[in-house]
Design an enzyme around this catalytic site. Sequence first.
Site, PDB file in Angstrom:
ATOM      1  N   LYS A   1      23.271 -18.266  -7.617  1.00 12.81           N
ATOM      2  CA  LYS A   1      24.714 -17.823  -7.488  1.00 12.81           C
ATOM      3  C   LYS A   1      25.883 -18.644  -7.362  1.00 12.81           C
ATOM      4  CE  LYS A   1      23.958 -13.235  -6.847  1.00 12.81           C
ATOM      5  NZ  LYS A   1      24.546 -12.123  -7.504  1.00 12.81           N
TER       6      LYS A   1
ATOM      7  N   SER B   1      14.795 -17.112  -8.269  1.00 16.56           N
ATOM      8  CA  SER B   1      16.073 -17.041  -8.280  1.00 16.56           C
ATOM      9  C   SER B   1      16.587 -17.761  -6.946  1.00 16.56           C
ATOM     10  CB  SER B   1      16.581 -15.738  -8.384  1.00 16.56           C
ATOM     11  OG  SER B   1      15.888 -14.844  -7.401  1.00 16.56           O
TER      12      SER B   1
END
Length: 408
Positions: free
Chosen positions: A52, A302
Amino acid sequence: MSDFQDKARLAEVAMREVFPQTPLQRNVHLSDRFGADIWLKREDLSPVRSYKLRGAFNAMRKLPEQKLFVCASAGNHAQGVAFMCMHMGVKGVIFMPVTTPQQKIQKTRMFGGDHVEIHLVGDYFDVTLAKAQEWCKQEGGYFLSPFDDEDVIEGQASVAVEIEDQLGKAPDMILLPVGGGGMSSGVSTYFGQDTHAVFVEPAGGACLKAALAAGHPVTLPHVDTFVDGAAVGRIGEKTFALLKDFPLSDVIVLHEDRICSTMIEMLNVEGIVLEPAGALSVEALGELQTEIRGKTVVCVTSGGNFDFERLPEVKERALRYSGVKKYLILRLPQRPGALRDFLEILGPDDDIARFEYLKKSARNFGSVLIGIESKHSDSFVRLFARLDEAGFAYRDITNDDTLAQFLV
């Protein structure tokens, strides 16, 4: 090279002034198991332990005059924004669901310091998102979407740029976890037809599958927040525009308990700490054994923002999913020796993990909540056969979510 690819490469170059590439590591354990060349793109090793940071960096670098950023996040986007607020010396107001793990809240405060303030609002991300947008509209500032923003998507696509450079080519297949679709749309757009993209969602937040089935983004009636990094009730409009032409067959939906098994395996075997969303792509390999054999496959891990206070729950869910732990409600006669009769039925590998007996003196039978662990799932077939033969009345509630929620 397309315009989108050019922008993603420019974003990746600019990032090097702030943080290094994340590793692309060949995993021998998985490669041997599946007969493929399997690599892990370790986004869990970024400075904020998720990808992110890339989107936040790319969007914020394009707004050098902006002094106030507002965002909503289940945790990882918040950390990326907080990191960049500290780096750029600007203020961030961050809205997070009340259900966000404490580890992610604390890390957001650590990365942002005095540059951020945190508001805990709503049980689900979509409620938090609405509150953040309302606050931003009233108070001013730039609202930075966690996924539905062209600059964020472009920044997340830098994952693909690094994979291509580190591998020396585009992989045959890439497995991408999906929340709101920022990384999955960016990476799949960058690789285009050169790589087969497979999208992986948790069963309690399968918003891409729902949108592809309907032909447009839809709001899920309920979201399971266990896989907090992918617990999004509605895919983004901009991200879906990039994903809408993919077939439903390219979307894999996994049960939350199944994801726990991979988290435990990666921790025990590889020493890799993954959050639930970070384990999605690895667990999905089991659904693709025939398709991936002999191919070069990249799994994007992720995120690794895992609160170890959740480890007992993860282990519990993994054991239940693998079939080596079950919970029963047993009807036990209220007579001397009844418990001994039951215990003699247990096999040598059966271990009682929980026993709760509520004796009611006015009844001939009492109810027992019993948890049993065994070394092999086959043991329960034999155990149930012996219980039936002995005439014990029982009910397996292991997969009864309603009862298990209240009793287990």
